[in-house]
Motif scaffolding. Structure first.
Motif, PDB file in Angstrom:
ATOM      1  N   ILE A 182       0.786  -1.287   0.060  1.00 35.76           N
ATOM      2  CA  ILE A 182       0.127   0.029  -0.216  1.00 35.76           C
ATOM      3  C   ILE A 182       0.754   1.333   0.126  1.00 35.76           C
ATOM      4  O   ILE A 182       0.574   2.168  -0.443  1.00 35.76           O
ATOM      5  CB  ILE A 182      -0.941   0.045   1.298  1.00 35.76           C
ATOM      6  N   ILE A 183       2.029   1.044   0.802  1.00 33.04           N
ATOM      7  CA  ILE A 183       2.808   2.175   0.752  1.00 33.04           C
ATOM      8  C   ILE A 183       4.144   1.696   0.045  1.00 33.04           C
ATOM      9  O   ILE A 183       4.942   0.924   0.469  1.00 33.04           O
ATOM     10  CB  ILE A 183       3.506   2.632   2.149  1.00 33.04           C
ATOM     11  N   GLN A 184       4.780   2.626  -0.687  1.00 36.12           N
ATOM     12  CA  GLN A 184       6.161   2.306  -1.385  1.00 36.12           C
ATOM     13  C   GLN A 184       6.813   3.431  -1.487  1.00 36.12           C
ATOM     14  O   GLN A 184       6.497   4.580  -2.017  1.00 36.12           O
ATOM     15  CB  GLN A 184       5.894   1.640  -2.778  1.00 36.12           C
ATOM     16  N   SER A 194       8.676  -0.759   1.506  1.00 37.93           N
ATOM     17  CA  SER A 194       7.310  -0.912   1.303  1.00 37.93           C
ATOM     18  C   SER A 194       6.528  -1.448   2.593  1.00 37.93           C
ATOM     19  O   SER A 194       7.151  -2.259   3.422  1.00 37.93           O
ATOM     20  CB  SER A 194       7.108  -1.636   0.310  1.00 37.93           C
ATOM     21  N   VAL A 195       5.418  -1.279   2.701  1.00 37.01           N
ATOM     22  CA  VAL A 195       4.551  -1.813   3.585  1.00 37.01           C
ATOM     23  C   VAL A 195       3.221  -2.391   2.941  1.00 37.01           C
ATOM     24  O   VAL A 195       2.394  -1.764   2.163  1.00 37.01           O
ATOM     25  CB  VAL A 195       4.053  -0.825   4.865  1.00 37.01           C
ATOM     26  N   LYS A 235      13.276  14.235  -4.161  1.00 36.87           N
ATOM     27  CA  LYS A 235      13.775  13.275  -5.260  1.00 36.87           C
ATOM     28  C   LYS A 235      12.944  11.791  -4.991  1.00 36.87           C
ATOM     29  O   LYS A 235      12.867  11.512  -3.657  1.00 36.87           O
ATOM     30  CB  LYS A 235      15.283  12.856  -5.350  1.00 36.87           C
ATOM     31  N   GLY A 236      12.782  10.963  -5.760  1.00 29.57           N
ATOM     32  CA  GLY A 236      12.379   9.721  -5.508  1.00 29.57           C
ATOM     33  C   GLY A 236      10.868   9.534  -5.735  1.00 29.57           C
ATOM     34  O   GLY A 236      10.492  10.883  -5.946  1.00 29.57           O
ATOM     35  N   GLU A 237      10.446   8.579  -5.409  1.00 30.84           N
ATOM     36  CA  GLU A 237       8.854   8.527  -5.478  1.00 30.84           C
ATOM     37  C   GLU A 237       8.291   7.841  -4.460  1.00 30.84           C
ATOM     38  O   GLU A 237       8.806   6.903  -3.698  1.00 30.84           O
ATOM     39  CB  GLU A 237       8.286   7.866  -6.694  1.00 30.84           C
ATOM     40  N   ILE A 238       7.034   8.470  -3.827  1.00 32.48           N
ATOM     41  CA  ILE A 238       6.160   7.718  -2.757  1.00 32.48           C
ATOM     42  C   ILE A 238       4.900   7.241  -3.664  1.00 32.48           C
ATOM     43  O   ILE A 238       4.183   8.167  -3.930  1.00 32.48           O
ATOM     44  CB  ILE A 238       5.971   8.694  -1.709  1.00 32.48           C
ATOM     45  N   ILE A 239       4.755   6.088  -3.618  1.00 33.16           N
ATOM     46  CA  ILE A 239       3.449   5.519  -4.025  1.00 33.16           C
ATOM     47  C   ILE A 239       2.847   5.018  -3.149  1.00 33.16           C
ATOM     48  O   ILE A 239       3.121   4.321  -2.357  1.00 33.16           O
ATOM     49  CB  ILE A 239       4.023   4.533  -5.132  1.00 33.16           C
TER      50      ILE A 239
END
Ligand code: ADP
Ligand code: MG
Length: 245
Positions: free
Chosen positions: A13-15, A35-36, A67-71
């Protein structure tokens, strides 16, 4: 249940992928990835100032990453702040209902939701009470109720048992477990307390100088030889961590 549905339900759900965050020119988080999954509880540990609360603020979009991604596959996020942060001039019910201020619920629907949520943390009798009439542990539970109203699938806890006595801490840990199961949420618990990690977490990430220096299961805590984890278990969470100051 068919295979594809099972697989879908175990997607994170979280990455976070290579997330970086700096304040002015000072890098706080560098290349953070984890990730979670649904129903999973991840503990985040590390010395003061390492960026634990920052991670929670980035996930809940209180601040942007550099920077980077939070999905996140779910929109609703519940955040239980470090200090219960209840407004003392409003009742318990009003404090919780603030989380619904921009929703389209009627007064009756909001009241029903608040009752239901207070029931979950077993505090419905305090619906009309003022927060300062409650103990520290009860205020914490009200802050949990505020975080989880609307059934978020992501729950973030910032040092939920800091400053609480062992019995109250145990009670709070029980609610973290209960809410995780009930909502099948992906939960992150930032904590310094070994007892809280042992009772609630499935996995742990340990931060130092902006990066993840150890990641593992709770079952590995007692045997892993990683120096940061050994210091943490020995009750010196700032042990080798402080040397960079
Ligand atoms: P932790 O929760 O691990 O104790 P934080 O995530 O709160 O640490 O903070 C990480 C670092 O970022 C700290 O050094 C803190 O002083 C700094 N910091 C946090 N928020 C800000 C901000 N808004 N502006 C500048 N520095 C900040
Ligand atoms: Mg913090």
């Amino acid at each position: 249940m068919n295979q594809s549905v099972q697989n879908a339900s175990s997607q994170p759900i979280i990455q976070l992928n290579n997330v970086c965050k700096a304040y002015e020119d000072r890098a706080v988080l560098q290349d953070i990835s984890f990730s979670v999954k649904p129903g999973e509880i991840l503990a985040v540990i590390g010395p003061s100032g390492v960026g634990k609360s920052t991670i929670l603020r980035l996930i809940s979009e209180l601040e942007p990453a550099d920077k980077g991604e939070i999905i996140t596959t779910e929109k609703k996020i519940g955040m239980a702040f470090q200090y219960s942060a209840l407004l003392n001039s409003y009742t318990v019910a009003e404090n919780i209902a603030f989380a619904l201020h921009d929703s389209k619920f009627s007064e009756e629907e909001i009241a029903a939701l608040v009752h239901e949520t207070l029931d979950l943390v077993e505090l419905d009798e305090f619906y009309d009470s003022m927060p300062d009439k409650l103990s520290g542990g009860q205020q914490k539970r009200v802050s949990f109720a505020r975080a989880i109203i609307g059934n978020p699938k992501i729950i973030l806890y910032d040092e939920p048992t800091a400053g609480l006595d062992p019995i109250t801490s145990t009670l709070i840990e029980d609610y973290i477990l209960k809410l995780s199961k009930r909502l099948k949420a992906a939960s992150i618990v930032v904590t310094h307390q070994l007892s809280t990690i042992r009772r609630t977490a499935d996995r742990i990430i340990c931060l130092f100088k902006g990066g993840i220096v150890w990641e593992g299961a709770v079952s590995q805590l007692d045997t892993d030889q990683n120096e940061y984890i050994r210091q943490f278990i020995d009750g010196k969470p700032d042990g080798p961590f402080t040397s960079h100051h």
